[in-house]
Design a protein around this motif. Structure first.
Motif, PDB file in Angstrom:
ATOM      1  N   LEU A 127      41.779  41.030  41.528  1.00 30.67           N
ATOM      2  CA  LEU A 127      41.579  41.716  42.799  1.00 30.67           C
ATOM      3  C   LEU A 127      40.101  42.048  43.010  1.00 30.67           C
ATOM      4  N   SER A 128      39.383  42.373  41.927  1.00 31.00           N
ATOM      5  CA  SER A 128      37.962  42.679  42.059  1.00 31.00           C
ATOM      6  C   SER A 128      37.185  41.469  42.568  1.00 31.00           C
ATOM      7  N   LYS A 132      35.185  41.332  46.187  1.00 29.89           N
ATOM      8  CA  LYS A 132      33.768  41.026  46.312  1.00 29.89           C
ATOM      9  C   LYS A 132      33.535  39.870  47.254  1.00 29.89           C
ATOM     10  N   ALA A 133      34.427  38.881  47.220  1.00 30.85           N
ATOM     11  CA  ALA A 133      34.299  37.758  48.145  1.00 30.85           C
ATOM     12  C   ALA A 133      34.482  38.221  49.590  1.00 30.85           C
ATOM     13  N   LEU A 134      35.502  39.044  49.834  1.00 25.44           N
ATOM     14  CA  LEU A 134      35.733  39.564  51.183  1.00 25.44           C
ATOM     15  C   LEU A 134      34.567  40.423  51.647  1.00 25.44           C
ATOM     16  N   ASP A 135      33.996  41.195  50.737  1.00 24.44           N
ATOM     17  CA  ASP A 135      32.845  42.020  51.071  1.00 24.44           C
ATOM     18  C   ASP A 135      31.664  41.143  51.481  1.00 24.44           C
ATOM     19  N   LEU A 152      29.758  52.055  44.247  1.00 26.46           N
ATOM     20  CA  LEU A 152      30.924  52.723  43.674  1.00 26.46           C
ATOM     21  C   LEU A 152      32.003  51.702  43.309  1.00 26.46           C
ATOM     22  N   ALA A 153      32.204  50.720  44.172  1.00 19.86           N
ATOM     23  CA  ALA A 153      33.205  49.695  43.891  1.00 19.86           C
ATOM     24  C   ALA A 153      32.845  48.894  42.643  1.00 19.86           C
ATOM     25  N   ALA A 228      40.014  31.821  44.124  1.00 16.87           N
ATOM     26  CA  ALA A 228      40.129  31.927  42.672  1.00 16.87           C
ATOM     27  C   ALA A 228      40.676  33.289  42.267  1.00 16.87           C
ATOM     28  N   GLY A 229      40.215  34.333  42.940  1.00 13.98           N
ATOM     29  CA  GLY A 229      40.715  35.671  42.642  1.00 13.98           C
ATOM     30  C   GLY A 229      42.199  35.806  42.921  1.00 13.98           C
ATOM     31  N   PHE A 230      42.662  35.230  44.028  1.00 15.45           N
ATOM     32  CA  PHE A 230      44.091  35.275  44.350  1.00 15.45           C
ATOM     33  C   PHE A 230      44.910  34.512  43.311  1.00 15.45           C
ATOM     34  N   VAL A 231      44.379  33.376  42.851  1.00 14.69           N
ATOM     35  CA  VAL A 231      45.094  32.608  41.832  1.00 14.69           C
ATOM     36  C   VAL A 231      45.199  33.414  40.536  1.00 14.69           C
TER      37      VAL A 231
END
Length: 243
Positions: A127-128, A132-135, A152-153, A228-231
């Motif tokens: 999820l992190s 970061k990709a969405l950010d 903070l994130a 990649a994060g979702f996978v």
């Protein structure tokens, strides 16, 4: 510090190319998942950790460095963190926050024996990467009209990255004799490995940013990272419910 997203957003990206990049990312991550899990320790290293006792500083420094350099989940997150950071001062701040979070929960988690599901923690680590990709894509500003506190994130997700490693170390029942010095040595190795990996990433990024392809493909790179994060999330949650 604000991380400035590319202009145009999803509308400026060809749907066919977006789908192709997502398929490539899924295939690559499935191949990775078939050979290694996030935060996994090689079989030989596992046996070594289980057998030795006493203070073994150099071996644990090596194991820590090896873990970071080969930890693709760590590298994906770091890649996303520094993607739009150009000044060494800013890079140092964010990487230091990640290191503080990572070191804190790794040391405390092993020392106090925090028993947390490795699958759930690794899913949060996935999820992190998505976050970061969405950010970087500016999704939070576009969808919700606000920018999360990126410092903070980075610190909070650093806590989860360290806890993920702690859960793996606990599975190998590391000897209590010399535990604290060995953990500190392992953490030093992790930081050394992080510096090595970060240096390689920064060298590659510096060359890429000087080419016209950076602006053309930066969006694609973050889409790939998000996929990649979702996978990773799906892989870990599947392991949690099936195990």
């Amino acid at each position: 510090m604000n991380l400035l997203p590319l202009e145009g957003g999803w509308r400026g990206y060809p749907p066919a190319r977006l789908a192709l990049h997502m398929i490539i990312a899924i295939v690559v991550l499935c191949l990775l998942a078939g050979t290694a899990a996030a935060h996994a320790v090689a079989a030989g290293d596992k046996g070594y950790i289980q057998e030795i006792t006493g203070v073994n500083l150099i071996p644990f420094v090596y194991l820590g460095a090896k873990h970071m350099v080969t930890g693709y989940d760590h590298l994906l997150f770091l890649f996303g963190v520094i993607f739009f950071l150009y000044r060494l001062k800013h890079i140092g701040i964010y990487v230091s926050l990640f290191a503080i979070g990572h070191s804190t929960t790794m040391l405390l988690g092993v020392y106090y024996g925090w028993n947390v599901s490795a699958y759930l923690i690794d899913a949060i680590i996935g999820l992190s990467v998505v976050y970061k990709a969405l950010d970087n894509l500016g999704a939070f500003q576009r969808w919700f009209g606000f920018q999360p506190n990126t410092k903070l994130a980075t610190l909070i997700f650093g806590f989860f990255h360290g806890l993920g490693l702690a859960t793996k170390i606990l599975e190998y029942e590391i000897a209590q004799d010399g535990l604290v010095p060995n953990l500190l040595a392992f953490n030093v190795g992790v930081e050394i490995g992080q510096l090595i990996a970060l240096t390689i990433i920064l060298i590659g990024m510096s060359f890429w940013r000087k080419t016209p392809s950076f602006l053309r493909h930066a969006y694609a790179a973050n889409v790939l990272m998000m996929t990649a994060g979702f996978v990773l999330i799906g892989y870990q949650l599947t392991g949690y419910f099936v195990a």
